[in-house]
Design a protein around this motif. Structure first.
Motif, short mmCIF file in Angstrom:
data_model
loop_
_atom_site.label_atom_id
_atom_site.label_comp_id
_atom_site.label_asym_id
_atom_site.label_seq_id
_atom_site.Cartn_x
_atom_site.Cartn_y
_atom_site.Cartn_z
N LYS A 1 -25.13 46.18 -167.76
CA LYS A 1 -26.03 47.08 -168.48
C LYS A 1 -26.47 48.46 -168.05
O LYS A 1 -26.24 48.90 -166.77
CB LYS A 1 -27.55 46.32 -168.47
N VAL B 1 -31.70 50.58 -169.37
CA VAL B 1 -32.20 49.33 -169.86
C VAL B 1 -32.51 48.53 -168.66
O VAL B 1 -33.65 47.69 -168.68
CB VAL B 1 -30.97 48.75 -170.37
N SER C 1 -21.10 51.53 -169.10
CA SER C 1 -22.38 51.37 -169.51
C SER C 1 -23.04 52.47 -168.36
O SER C 1 -24.46 52.83 -168.66
CB SER C 1 -23.36 50.09 -169.07
N ALA D 1 -21.94 40.66 -169.73
CA ALA D 1 -22.48 41.60 -171.13
C ALA D 1 -21.07 42.25 -171.74
O ALA D 1 -21.02 42.57 -172.72
CB ALA D 1 -23.27 42.48 -170.59
#
Length: 226
Positions: A53, A57, A112, A173
């Motif tokens: 992530k 976030v 990310s 993810a």
């Protein structure tokens, strides 16, 4: 399997935990920085909840779960501490450089991480020139992983059809993002933050190839090797 990988036109590498063996360092710094706000977590908590992530976030999740309003400077303080840790200790995952030197098809990075963090990571590892402008970050798309936006953006920028893209990820993810983008996805579980490769294999979605050594890339797909 050989026929499938003859059609690969682009390999998309995640950065942290795939190229850079950075997640242990990142977790250590985050745990330490949060202590100043009386938030006590351990590295395992970080791996379970935050890997894959983007950091804004992550900061939002921390603020919500621990009901603590982190100050605006928290992100910049964390990133400064992380840059120092990376400069001192960061390395690639074992065997990555040897593997990359034999790769025949185009490759890029989709991460990310923020653009400055990704640039710093690749610079520290001596890979900034190797990837050049072919580095794509969550800041360039509306939604980060597990949404497919970042991988779809990378494929467009690299002029590669999604069905010919091979994503290599370490996080759930990231895997979900690659699958949602309609791409082939492999999971690399050889970085230091994955202590139990067998458990990681069990947790990986069906149909995703799992490997823990970069030498296996060319055993599984010899067509990608020079």
């Amino acid at each position: 399997m050989a026929d499938a990988f003859q059609s690969v036109g682009l390999v998309i590498f995640d950065c942290d935990g795939v190229i850079a063996d950075s997640e242990v360092l990142s977790a250590r710094v985050l745990v330490r920085e949060l202590l100043a706000y009386d938030i006590r977590i351990d590295a395992e908590y970080v791996y379970r909840n935050f890997v894959g992530k983007s950091f804004p976030v992550v900061a939002d999740i921390i603020a919500a779960r621990f009901e603590t309003a982190l100050p605006d400077r928290f992100v910049s303080d964390y990133r400064a501490a992380l840059r120092e840790a990376f400069a001192d200790s960061l390395q690639t995952t074992p065997g990555f450089l040897d593997m990359l030197g034999q790769l025949t098809c185009p490759a890029c990075v989709a991460t990310s991480s923020s653009a400055p963090r990704a640039a710093n990571t690749l610079e520290v590892l001596g890979l900034a020139e190797r990837f050049g402008d072919d580095v794509f970050t969550a800041s360039q798309v509306a939604q980060g992983k597990p949404a497919p936006d970042l991988f779809l953006h990378a494929a467009r920028e690299m002029h590669a059809p999604t069905e010919r893209c091979l994503v290599i990820e370490d996080s759930v993810a990231g895997i979900e993002a690659g699958l949602a983008a309609g791409m082939m996805v492999w999971r690399y579980v050889g970085a230091s933050h994955i202590a139990n490769a067998a458990q990681a294999r069990e947790e990986t979605p069906a149909g995703v190839t799992v490997f823990d050594n970069w030498d296996q890339l060319y055993v599984l797909a010899p067509e990608l090797r020079a």
